[in-house]
Write a protein that holds these residues in place. Structure first.
Motif, PDB file in Angstrom:
ATOM      1  N   UNK A 135      51.427 -91.810   2.163  1.00  0.00           N
ATOM      2  CA  UNK A 135      52.882 -91.960   2.160  1.00  0.00           C
ATOM      3  C   UNK A 135      53.426 -91.400   3.466  1.00  0.00           C
ATOM      4  N   UNK A 136      54.421 -92.085   4.031  1.00  0.00           N
ATOM      5  CA  UNK A 136      55.083 -91.567   5.222  1.00  0.00           C
ATOM      6  C   UNK A 136      56.340 -90.825   4.794  1.00  0.00           C
ATOM      7  N   UNK A 137      56.466 -89.600   5.301  1.00  0.00           N
ATOM      8  CA  UNK A 137      57.553 -88.714   4.888  1.00  0.00           C
ATOM      9  C   UNK A 137      58.231 -88.154   6.128  1.00  0.00           C
ATOM     10  N   UNK A 138      59.548 -88.080   6.082  1.00  0.00           N
ATOM     11  CA  UNK A 138      60.335 -87.523   7.184  1.00  0.00           C
ATOM     12  C   UNK A 138      60.564 -86.033   6.925  1.00  0.00           C
ATOM     13  N   UNK A 139      60.251 -85.204   7.939  1.00  0.00           N
ATOM     14  CA  UNK A 139      60.420 -83.754   7.831  1.00  0.00           C
ATOM     15  C   UNK A 139      61.151 -83.206   9.045  1.00  0.00           C
ATOM     16  N   UNK A 140      61.648 -81.999   8.900  1.00  0.00           N
ATOM     17  CA  UNK A 140      62.202 -81.277  10.028  1.00  0.00           C
ATOM     18  C   UNK A 140      61.049 -80.741  10.874  1.00  0.00           C
ATOM     19  N   UNK A 141      61.179 -80.833  12.169  1.00  0.00           N
ATOM     20  CA  UNK A 141      60.123 -80.381  13.085  1.00  0.00           C
ATOM     21  C   UNK A 141      59.783 -78.911  12.866  1.00  0.00           C
ATOM     22  N   UNK A 142      60.753 -78.120  12.453  1.00  0.00           N
ATOM     23  CA  UNK A 142      60.527 -76.686  12.243  1.00  0.00           C
ATOM     24  C   UNK A 142      59.599 -76.395  11.056  1.00  0.00           C
ATOM     25  N   UNK A 143      59.365 -77.388  10.206  1.00  0.00           N
ATOM     26  CA  UNK A 143      58.456 -77.200   9.073  1.00  0.00           C
ATOM     27  C   UNK A 143      56.991 -77.327   9.460  1.00  0.00           C
ATOM     28  N   UNK A 144      56.729 -77.741  10.709  1.00  0.00           N
ATOM     29  CA  UNK A 144      55.368 -78.029  11.144  1.00  0.00           C
ATOM     30  C   UNK A 144      54.991 -77.272  12.400  1.00  0.00           C
ATOM     31  N   UNK A 145      53.680 -76.957  12.516  1.00  0.00           N
ATOM     32  CA  UNK A 145      53.149 -76.506  13.800  1.00  0.00           C
ATOM     33  C   UNK A 145      52.702 -77.762  14.512  1.00  0.00           C
ATOM     34  N   UNK A 146      53.332 -78.024  15.664  1.00  0.00           N
ATOM     35  CA  UNK A 146      53.006 -79.233  16.407  1.00  0.00           C
ATOM     36  C   UNK A 146      52.338 -78.881  17.724  1.00  0.00           C
ATOM     37  N   UNK A 147      52.896 -77.981  18.458  1.00  0.00           N
ATOM     38  CA  UNK A 147      52.265 -77.519  19.701  1.00  0.00           C
ATOM     39  C   UNK A 147      52.867 -76.172  20.077  1.00  0.00           C
TER      40      UNK A 147
END
Length: 147
Positions: free
Chosen positions: A134-146
């Motif tokens: 499933x594709x889900x939209x999240x706030x960037x602050x909820x993830x470690x991206x870089x």
């Protein structure tokens, strides 16, 4: 018959050439998100097997590329640990790590902290991830991206 065989051989040679070109284009570069490819990936202090192993990561663990050196990649992980990994142990698939418990009400889903998710798109403060197909939209602050 011989003409068909020659055409087939030319086609096969061109296919191999194009396949190799595509592989080179997909090379891992600096300042790129990537992830571990195999069930266990060893991270070393330096760019060779003679260095001491620092830690081991599971498949799909998100990493950020800092530097490349002769088949080795210097990375940083979500815990700010820096080390070296063999290039062959990395995948070009960008992944992210959840920071907190995330409740997706419209999907009746809960994503726990420290879960590796496939990163589809990042734009401003929004991210689209894929989890459980499933594709889900999240706030960037909820993830470690870089870093």
């Amino acid at each position: 018959m011989r003409l068909y065989l020659n055409i087939f051989l030319v086609f096969m040679i061109l296919s191999l050439f194009l396949f190799n070109k595509k592989q080179k284009i997909m090379a891992i570069s600096e300042n790129q998100l990537c992830s571990t490819k195999f069930e266990k990936a060893t991270i070393y202090h330096g760019p060779n097997n003679k260095n001491i192993a620092r830690f081991v990561l599971k498949k799909g663990y998100p990493l950020f590329v800092l530097e490349r050196r002769k088949g080795w990649i210097k990375i940083i992980d979500p815990e700010n640990r820096v080390g070296w990994i063999k290039k062959d142990n990395l995948s070009n698939e960008p992944r992210a790590l959840t920071k907190n418990k995330i409740i997706i009400e419209n999907e009746d889903m809960v994503i726990m902290p420290n879960v590796s998710v496939k990163l589809i798109k990042v734009k401003n403060n929004e991210c689209i991830i894929e989890i459980e197909k499933k594709q889900i939209k999240l706030n960037k602050n909820d993830l470690w991206i870089c870093p």
